[in-house]
Every structure is written in structure tokens, then in C-alpha cells.
Design an enzyme around this catalytic site. Structure first.
Site, mmCIF file in Angstrom:
data_model
loop_
_atom_site.group_PDB
_atom_site.id
_atom_site.type_symbol
_atom_site.label_atom_id
_atom_site.label_comp_id
_atom_site.label_asym_id
_atom_site.label_seq_id
_atom_site.Cartn_x
_atom_site.Cartn_y
_atom_site.Cartn_z
ATOM 1 N N CYS A 129 19.574 37.896 96.711
ATOM 2 C CA CYS A 129 19.387 38.835 95.604
ATOM 3 C C CYS A 129 18.228 38.414 94.699
ATOM 4 O O CYS A 129 17.454 39.262 94.235
ATOM 5 C CB CYS A 129 20.674 38.951 94.785
ATOM 6 S SG CYS A 129 21.277 37.367 94.128
ATOM 7 N N ASP A 171 18.990 47.258 91.864
ATOM 8 C CA ASP A 171 20.014 46.318 92.307
ATOM 9 C C ASP A 171 19.975 46.277 93.832
ATOM 10 O O ASP A 171 20.108 47.307 94.491
ATOM 11 C CB ASP A 171 21.384 46.776 91.796
ATOM 12 C CG ASP A 171 22.488 45.778 92.106
ATOM 13 O OD1 ASP A 171 22.194 44.760 92.782
ATOM 14 O OD2 ASP A 171 23.625 46.019 91.682
ATOM 15 N N HIS A 195 24.678 37.063 90.416
ATOM 16 C CA HIS A 195 23.857 38.114 91.038
ATOM 17 C C HIS A 195 22.684 38.440 90.140
ATOM 18 O O HIS A 195 22.816 38.513 88.918
ATOM 19 C CB HIS A 195 24.721 39.368 91.278
ATOM 20 C CG HIS A 195 23.992 40.467 91.996
ATOM 21 N ND1 HIS A 195 23.485 40.326 93.262
ATOM 22 C CD2 HIS A 195 23.715 41.745 91.589
ATOM 23 C CE1 HIS A 195 22.916 41.466 93.636
ATOM 24 N NE2 HIS A 195 23.045 42.346 92.624
#
Length: 495
Positions: free
Chosen positions: A454, A403, A386
Site C-alpha cells: 500500500c 486508496d 494502511h
């Protein structure tokens, strides 16, 4: 009513051929000398003086001639009967009654002279040829030359200034302007357009007034013309309405916002170039080589920008270098930033916190600027599978964590706070206090809706913040951002 002749009695040709009565009309041929078919009726023989009578003597019977000659011989001396015989050229005809003392008017159709507004000139001309004057010749029809003379005489020439008097000025002031209207009907010389033409004081009209009035009335009654007039009027009103609408639209229509630069669509050529790069056959083909960072992009590396693929380090690091080049190319348009690559944070915490491991990454000789002079410093954070982003916001004095899954890691922000204090002290010898700086997770952050975007979200966080723009994108723009990033890498230029 029939025409009246010169006498109630029919006159013979002898009357017109007499010495004292000549044919009064020289322009006409004399009457025939043939006697009439009928004998003249007898009339009483008036006693007239031969010296005053203008009627020729008619020769009487022999008895009358003899008695007359005897009487004249006995009463008066003079020539013999031969003189009496010579005075009667037509002795075998009877005498007719004397002519009337004056000529009678003849009632018959005559040509009328129609002159408009000619004043006394026309009346004087007509009075000069009155039929009731015994001494005047009979009137004749006006010819073109007579007509022109009448028109010219009705407009006298202006007098010279020396001869002008007060009376003349008064007469000129009271004078009515003369206008003669004629109509030309010669088909050979008729003009194609029915217009009026002014020639001096004569107005030549192409069509008679009654014909113009008739045509105007016919146009008003024509249904087709009414329909055409309505259509023309309707089209004119529609045109005026469109013009007024064009003037009003800018005031009532909101201004169309221009497409923001981060969302400018790709051209057809760009789309074709990206498609060939991502779906070509040779996976090891070099598609881009960035010499300052020594990064080589092959088709296999670039294919991470396809849908449902995770971004790799080479693509992320090359894109961050392109963002720095964009800032240097247009410094007034973008914030002054520093972009660490994906290996910086790993090196900083490789054996716990170790500043010396990254101390040489930010020398002034290498960067040509100090980190303390930047507005924002971007640090990519990789957590196994991630990607996240940490920002040292020197301008706003805070540490931010972004995030795309909505997480928060304060340990990362604490390590970055220690780093910036050590960096400023090492490079400038100053002590920087960051205890008052805020550590936050950015609210209202665009979040990913799948398990593979991401890395693209992290790149777009950096792109928008370096533009000093709000994060106004979402999951639906990720497909466009992937293709745009591929295009910028292939051209080695960030837009």
C-alpha cells in the site's frame, strides 16, 4: 597438276651459258655447268640466219665442217675458216631447238597477300608484278616494310587548305575509312588481358575473332558457369529485395514507443548498489543523509523496500522531498505541487480539526510560494496499518481520495476542504469558495493484490500525478518500483 616449265624440251646448260642468254635470276646461284647425265635428243636442224639466231652453234662432224668452210670460201669473201670455228665454241655438241618466244606461267603454290579493305592500292601493286608480263620480274613475298608502305599509301595525307578544291572535298566525302586489323600472337609480348588496342589506323586485337566466339560459346555451355551466374543473379536479387524491404519497413512497421521515464530499467551497477544496500551486514550503517530535511537513512530503515515489507515514515518523507527537488530542478517538465509529509494530517486532526496546529508549516518564508499557487497538493494519510492518499486538486477544483484497496473516506476530504479555506484566508486574506468543488474517489485506480504494497502504491500515485500522467502501472511493477525507489534514495535524486 604439275608445274609447266619454260619449254617442252629439256634445256642444257649450254643454253644458259650462251653469250646472248644470261641467267635471268641474279638473286639465285647459276646452274651447274656439269652436262646432264643423259644425252640430249636430236632435233631437226632449222635453217636460221646466224646473225639473228641466239642459239650457239654445235660443232658438226668433220665432213660437215669441211663442206661448210668450202662453201663459205667460194661464195663470200672474208676471213678463213678460223672465224667459223670461233663462232662455234662448243663444236662437239649438237644444236638445240630455239627457246620459246615468251616465258610460260608457272603453276605452283604461291603466298597470297591478304589485305583487308585496301581498295585499289593492293590491286595495282599485284598488277604491277603480273606473271604474264614478259618484261616484269617475278613477284616476291611481301616483307614487313612493303606491308607498312601499303598501309601508309592507303591513307594519303590531308591536303593543305589552299589546295583543297570542290572535287577533293567530294572525293573525301565518298572515301571509306580504312581499317587494318592484325592479330598479335607473339607469346613473349602477349598482354595478360585480351583487349583491343588502337594504334593509329591499325586495330591490334589480342585474340582472333574465332577464338573469342569459341570462348563465349564455351562459357554458355559450361554448367559450372551457369550455376555461378545463377547464384550471382540470385544474390543480387536478394540484395535488391532487402533494400526494398528496408525502405518499406518504416512504412508498414509501427513506430516502437520509447520506454516511459517512470519505467526505465536499472543498470547493472544500480542493481548491484541496491543489492548491497538492502542485504548488507551492518544494519546501522548510514547509507544516505538528506541535510535539507535532516533525514538519515540507515540500512535498517532502507530495508523496508525489500519485498513483503511495509514502508516507514522516513523512506516516504525523504522520497517526497526528492520529488519536490525534482520539480524545482525541471519546473517545465512537472506540475507545480506541494508535498506534505506523513505527519501533517495527524497534526491537523490531533485534537479534532485544529488549523492553528499546522498554521506555521506553510509560511511563505519557509516555502517561498503560496499553496494557492500550486496545481496539486498531496497529503499522505496513514490509517494504523494502511497508507492512502488525499489530493487537493486546485487546478481542476476537486478533492480526490486514492486508496489502493478501493476504499473511500469523505471525512478526510471535508477536513482538507476546511483547511484550504483557512489557509488562503490566513495567508492572503481572501475568501475561497470550495462548496462547488467535487469530492471523488478516483475510478479505475490501480489496486494492490497483497497486504504490504500500500505504501508503494501511494508513492507511485504521487509520482505519476506530479508528472501529470495517468496511472498506468499495476501490481506486477511493484518489485521494480521498490528497487528504483531504493536507488533514488541512495543517490538522493528522483528521476
Amino acid at each position: 597438276m604439275g608445274a609447266l616449265t619454260d619449254s617442252r624440251k629439256r634445256l642444257s646448260a649450254d643454253h644458259f651459258l650462251s653469250a646472248d642468254h644470261r641467267f635471268p635470276y641474279p638473286s639465285l646461284p647459276p646452274p651447274s655447268l656439269t652436262p646432264p647425265s643423259k644425252r640430249a635428243k636430236l632435233a631437226p636442224f632449222p635453217e636460221l640466219d646466224p646473225s639473228t639466231s641466239a642459239v650457239p652453234h654445235i660443232r658438226p662432224s668433220p665432213q660437215i665442217i669441211h663442206s661448210t668452210a668450202a662453201a663459205s670460201t667460194s661464195s663470200t669473201p672474208g676471213p678463213s675458216s678460223s672465224s667459223t670455228t670461233a663462232s662455234t665454241p662448243l663444236q662437239h655438241r649438237r644444236r638445240l631447238p630455239p627457246p620459246p618466244p615468251f616465258q610460260r606461267p608457272i603453276h605452283a603454290p604461291q603466298r597470297n597477300l591478304r589485305v583487308f579493305r585496301l581498295g585499289g592500292a593492293a590491286r595495282t601493286h599485284a598488277a604491277a608484278h603480273s606473271w604474264f608480263s614478259p618484261s616484269s620480274p617475278p613477284p616476291r613475298a611481301l616483307g614487313l616494310q612493303d606491308y607498312i608502305e601499303i598501309v601508309n599509301n592507303s591513307h594519303p595525307a590531308p591536303p593543305t587548305p589552299a589546295a583543297t578544291t570542290d572535287s577533293t572535298r567530294q572525293a573525301e566525302a565518298k572515301a571509306v575509312p580504312l581499317e587494318v586489323v592484325t592479330i598479335e600472337e607473339d607469346e613473349d609480348e602477349r598482354k595478360p588481358q585480351d583487349e583491343e588496342e588502337v594504334r593509329g589506323s591499325v586495330v591490334v586485337r589480342g585474340k582472333p575473332v574465332y577464338q573469342e566466339l569459341y570462348e563465349e560459346s564455351r562459357r554458355k555451355r559450361d554448367a559450372k558457369l551457369k550455376t555461378l551466374e545463377f547464384e550471382v543473379r540470385l544474390a543480387e536479387e536478394g540484395r535488391l529485395g532487402l533494400e526494398r524491404l528496408g525502405e518499406a519497413l518504416p512504412r508498414i512497421t509501427p513506430k516502437k514507443e520509447e520506454v516511459p521515464e517512470p519505467f526505465v530499467p536499472l543498470t547493472d551497477e544500480d542493481e548491484e548498489m541496491v543489492h548491497q544496500a538492502l542485504h548488507g551486514g551492518n544494519r546501522r550503517e548510514r547509507l544516505a543523509v538528506h541535510e535539507p530535511s535532516n533525514i538519515v537513512i540507515t540500512r535498517e530503515i532502507l530495508q523496508c523496500l525489500n519485498n513483503k515489507e511495509w514502508l516507514n515514515d522516513e523512506v516516504i518523507n525523504l522520497y517526497l522531498d526528492l520529488l519536490k527537488e525534482r520539480e524545482l530542478r525541471e519546473p517545465r517538465k512537472f506540475l507545480k505541487c506541494h508535498f506534505f509529509n506523513t505527519f501533517f494530517y495527524k497534526k491537523l486532526i490531533s485534537s479534532g480539526y485544529d488549523y492553528k496546529a499546522v498554521r506555521r508549516w506553510t509560511t511563505k518564508r519557509k516555502l517561498e510560494y503560496s499553496l494557492i499557487d500550486c496545481d496539486k497538493i498531496f497529503v499522505p494519510i496513514h490509517k494504523e496499518v494502511h497508507w492512502c492518499l488525499a489530493v487537493i486538486n486546485i487546478r481542476d477544483k476537486k478533492f480526490q481520495y486514492l486508496d489502493s484497496l478501493g476504499g473511500m473516506d469523505k471525512k478526510v476530504l471535508s477536513n482538507l476542504a476546511r483547511y484550504i479555506v483557512d489557509e488562503v484566508k490566513d495567508k492572503s486574506g481572501q475568501q475561497m469558495d470550495v462548496l462547488s468543488w467535487k469530492q471523488e474517489g478516483v475510478e479505475n485506480l490501480p489496486l494492490q493484490m497483497n497486504g504490504w504494497d500500500c505504501g508503494m502504491f501511494m508513492l507511485k500515485y504521487i509520482d505519476f500525478y506530479s508528472r501529470d500522467m495517468d496511472l498506468t502501472f499495476g501490481q506486477k511493477q511493484m518489485h521494480y518500483f521498490r528497487r528504483r525507489t531504493a536507488k533514488e534514495i541512495l543517490s538522493l535524486r528522483a528521476e
